[in-house]
Design a protein around this motif. Structure first.
Motif, PDB file in Angstrom:
ATOM      1  N   VAL A 125       0.839  -1.206   0.000  1.00 29.39           N
ATOM      2  CA  VAL A 125       0.000   0.000   0.000  1.00 29.39           C
ATOM      3  C   VAL A 125       0.869   1.250   0.000  1.00 29.39           C
ATOM      4  N   ILE A 126       1.912   1.248   0.828  1.00 27.76           N
ATOM      5  CA  ILE A 126       2.807   2.410   0.897  1.00 27.76           C
ATOM      6  C   ILE A 126       3.530   2.603  -0.425  1.00 27.76           C
ATOM      7  N   ALA A 127       4.008   1.510  -1.017  1.00 28.82           N
ATOM      8  CA  ALA A 127       4.761   1.598  -2.266  1.00 28.82           C
ATOM      9  C   ALA A 127       3.928   2.211  -3.386  1.00 28.82           C
ATOM     10  N   TYR A 128       2.649   1.836  -3.462  1.00 28.71           N
ATOM     11  CA  TYR A 128       1.814   2.289  -4.566  1.00 28.71           C
ATOM     12  C   TYR A 128       1.087   3.608  -4.291  1.00 28.71           C
ATOM     13  N   ARG A 129       0.964   3.985  -3.027  1.00 27.53           N
ATOM     14  CA  ARG A 129       0.197   5.192  -2.722  1.00 27.53           C
ATOM     15  C   ARG A 129       1.018   6.226  -1.947  1.00 27.53           C
ATOM     16  N   GLN A 130       2.333   6.122  -1.944  1.00 25.00           N
ATOM     17  CA  GLN A 130       3.166   7.075  -1.198  1.00 25.00           C
ATOM     18  C   GLN A 130       3.166   8.449  -1.858  1.00 25.00           C
ATOM     19  N   PRO A 131       3.362   9.491  -1.022  1.00 22.18           N
ATOM     20  CA  PRO A 131       3.415   9.461   0.438  1.00 22.18           C
ATOM     21  C   PRO A 131       2.013   9.275   1.015  1.00 22.18           C
ATOM     22  N   ILE A 132       1.921   8.486   2.076  1.00 21.44           N
ATOM     23  CA  ILE A 132       0.620   8.130   2.611  1.00 21.44           C
ATOM     24  C   ILE A 132       0.689   8.062   4.130  1.00 21.44           C
ATOM     25  N   SER A 133      -0.426   8.418   4.772  1.00 19.61           N
ATOM     26  CA  SER A 133      -0.485   8.426   6.234  1.00 19.61           C
ATOM     27  C   SER A 133      -0.937   7.070   6.770  1.00 19.61           C
ATOM     28  N   ARG A 134      -0.743   6.873   8.077  1.00 21.52           N
ATOM     29  CA  ARG A 134      -1.183   5.623   8.704  1.00 21.52           C
ATOM     30  C   ARG A 134      -2.699   5.467   8.593  1.00 21.52           C
TER      31      ARG A 134
END
Length: 212
Positions: A125-134
Motif C-alpha cells: 500500500v505504501i509503495a503504490y500510494r506514497q506518500p501516505i499516512s497511517r
C-alpha cells in the motif's frame, strides 16, 4: 658571536588519519581493473554507482561500464552461485536466480527473519500510494497498522517523508533499500495494480467514516 646558519626547509609532515590515501595503479594489479571492481563490489553494503567506481579507481566512467558489463555476463552463466546486477541505481553482487531454491531453504530454516503477510500488504500500500499516512493505510487494509509500520521503519524499508499540511499527519514512503530488496531500479518498475487500490478521494472518505 655565532656563525649565521643556513635556512632549513621545513620537514615534510606525513598525513595522518583520514588524509592518508593509498597510491596505486590499477593496471599493475594482477586482475587489472576488472579484479579491482570485483574487490570493491564484494565489500559494499549497498549498490555502488559506476561514477563512484570510476572515481575510486581513477578510470573513465565508460571503461568502468564496459568492465561491469563484462563481469555481469561472465557470472550470469549459472555456473556461479552469484552474479552482478545493476539494481537500485548501482551495482552489487547478488545470489544467482538459478540457486533461489537453496537460498529460500536457508531463509526458511530460520536464518533470516521474514516479513509477515500483514507487513507485506502494508508495504505494498505504501509503495503504490506514497506518500501516505497511517490512517489511509488502515483505511485500505481495514485494520490498525501502527505496529506494522513500526516494523517496516525498523527494517529500513520505509521512511517518514513529510507531514500532511492539513492534518499534520506523518506521511510515509519507501526507501532505496526497498528498491534494492525488491530488485527494482525505480518505483516505475512496480507492476501496475492501480485499479485494485482506491484513489486519494476514496481513501479520505474511508478515513472519515472510520473516525468516531
Amino acid at each position: 658571536m655565532s656563525e649565521p646558519t643556513e635556512p632549513q626547509e621545513p620537514a615534510a609532515v606525513e598525513p595522518e588519519g583520514d588524509d592518508v590515501q593509498v597510491a596505486f595503479d590499477v593496471g599493475e594489479l594482477r586482475g587489472g581493473a576488472r579484479g579491482a571492481i570485483e574487490a570493491v563490489l564484494m565489500i559494499v553494503e549497498e549498490p555502488v554507482t559506476d561514477h563512484a567506481l570510476a572515481s575510486a579507481l581513477e578510470l573513465p566512467v565508460e571503461e568502468i561500464r564496459e568492465h561491469l558489463g563484462a563481469i555481469e555476463r561472465a557470472y550470469n552463466d549459472g555456473q556461479h552461485g552469484f552474479t552482478v546486477r545493476n539494481v537500485g541505481g548501482g551495482w552489487r553482487f547478488y545470489s544467482h536466480h538459478a540457486y533461489a531454491p537453496v537460498v529460500e531453504r536457508f531463509v526458511l530454516d530460520g536464518q533470516q527473519s521474514r516479513l509477515t503477510t500483514a507487513s507485506l500488504e502494508t508495504l505494498a500500500v505504501i509503495a503504490y500510494r506514497q506518500p501516505i499516512s497511517r490512517a489511509r493505510i488502515s483505511a485500505v487494509r481495514g485494520v490498525n497498522v501502527d505496529g506494522v509500520v513500526r516494523t517496516l521503519l525498523t527494517r529500513g524499508l520505509i521512511i517518514e517523508v513529510t507531514k500532511d499540511e492539513e492534518s499534520n499527519a506523518t506521511l510515509y514512503g519507501t526507501t532505496p533499500y526497498f528498491l534494492e530488496r525488491m530488485g527494482l531500479n525505480s518505483l516505475d518498475d512496480l507492476p501496475p495494480i492501480a485499479p485494485y487500490l482506491p484513489d486519494a478521494a476514496v481513501l479520505d472518505e474511508l478515513v472519515n467514516e472510520a473516525r468516531p
